[in-house]
Design a protein around this motif. Sequence first.
Motif, PDB file in Angstrom:
ATOM      1  N   ASN A   1      25.450 -34.605  76.813  1.00 28.74           N
ATOM      2  CA  ASN A   1      25.519 -36.043  76.655  1.00 28.74           C
ATOM      3  C   ASN A   1      23.996 -36.440  77.895  1.00 28.74           C
ATOM      4  O   ASN A   1      23.770 -37.892  77.541  1.00 28.74           O
TER       5      ASN A   1
ATOM      6  N   LYS B   1      22.746 -33.303  69.569  1.00 29.81           N
ATOM      7  CA  LYS B   1      23.631 -33.656  68.639  1.00 29.81           C
ATOM      8  C   LYS B   1      25.011 -33.072  68.294  1.00 29.81           C
ATOM      9  O   LYS B   1      25.764 -32.761  68.221  1.00 29.81           O
ATOM     10  N   ILE B   2      24.020 -32.166  67.795  1.00 31.18           N
ATOM     11  CA  ILE B   2      25.093 -30.784  67.023  1.00 31.18           C
ATOM     12  C   ILE B   2      25.301 -29.684  68.626  1.00 31.18           C
ATOM     13  O   ILE B   2      26.602 -29.398  68.360  1.00 31.18           O
TER      14      ILE B   2
ATOM     15  N   LYS C   1      26.082 -30.759  71.128  1.00 26.82           N
ATOM     16  CA  LYS C   1      27.314 -31.886  71.273  1.00 26.82           C
ATOM     17  C   LYS C   1      28.881 -31.389  70.091  1.00 26.82           C
ATOM     18  O   LYS C   1      29.561 -31.123  71.375  1.00 26.82           O
ATOM     19  N   ASN C   2      28.395 -31.419  69.505  1.00 28.95           N
ATOM     20  CA  ASN C   2      29.497 -30.949  68.758  1.00 28.95           C
ATOM     21  C   ASN C   2      30.096 -29.726  68.457  1.00 28.95           C
ATOM     22  O   ASN C   2      30.797 -29.334  68.620  1.00 28.95           O
ATOM     23  N   GLU C   3      29.123 -28.491  68.636  1.00 25.51           N
ATOM     24  CA  GLU C   3      29.988 -27.150  68.866  1.00 25.51           C
ATOM     25  C   GLU C   3      30.025 -26.622  70.001  1.00 25.51           C
ATOM     26  O   GLU C   3      31.262 -27.041  69.832  1.00 25.51           O
TER      27      GLU C   3
ATOM     28  N   VAL D   1      31.916 -29.741  71.754  1.00 20.59           N
ATOM     29  CA  VAL D   1      33.703 -30.140  71.125  1.00 20.59           C
ATOM     30  C   VAL D   1      34.542 -29.452  71.264  1.00 20.59           C
ATOM     31  O   VAL D   1      35.799 -29.116  71.310  1.00 20.59           O
ATOM     32  N   ASN D   2      33.588 -28.989  69.598  1.00 21.44           N
ATOM     33  CA  ASN D   2      34.569 -28.073  68.738  1.00 21.44           C
ATOM     34  C   ASN D   2      35.326 -26.439  70.307  1.00 21.44           C
ATOM     35  O   ASN D   2      36.334 -26.295  69.932  1.00 21.44           O
TER      36      ASN D   2
ATOM     37  N   THR E   1      37.960 -27.998  72.570  1.00 21.69           N
ATOM     38  CA  THR E   1      39.121 -28.240  71.589  1.00 21.69           C
ATOM     39  C   THR E   1      40.049 -26.805  71.534  1.00 21.69           C
ATOM     40  O   THR E   1      40.927 -27.143  70.981  1.00 21.69           O
TER      41      THR E   1
ATOM     42  N   ASP F   1      34.461 -36.662  76.909  1.00 19.44           N
ATOM     43  CA  ASP F   1      32.917 -37.587  75.881  1.00 19.44           C
ATOM     44  C   ASP F   1      31.836 -38.124  76.967  1.00 19.44           C
ATOM     45  O   ASP F   1      31.636 -39.721  76.755  1.00 19.44           O
TER      46      ASP F   1
END
Length: 153
Positions: free
Chosen positions: A18, A50-51, A53-55, A57-58, A61, A69
Amino acid sequence: MDNRQEISVLYDLLHITNDRIEGFEKVEGKVWEMYPDVKDEYDHMISQSKIMKNELVNLITEKKGVPEDSPSIAGAVHRTWIDIKNSFTMGNLVESTLENVVFGEKAAIETYQNALGGGNLSEKSNKIVSEQLRNLKSSYSQFKKIEEYKKKE
């Protein structure tokens, strides 16, 4: 392996990711339009971040964590310091901005290396974080070369 430890490590990586995104957005428009060769790599780094970050976050989770975030406090302090420094910079703004990008990438690499060396990541997380580190090293190398090139101009 302690699930809480892994989530904590992943949080640290999410914060630095971030920080990268905020840092890149902060310098957007200041320099990049003047140097199209830098702009392409910059755009790639934004997309890549951004990719990443998504990885992350997944992964968080999946471990039953709740992704935070937000950037880190250290990153916010660094960006403020850069703003102050740039407001007083009499020298080359391009050179200063590139130095800051290189500094940020180096800090991200160190955080990722520490995460991988800590032994707190599952096999899946380790694989994803290792790939992200490879991408960070590539970006660092590219910007280091550009920084050195610009200093010679």
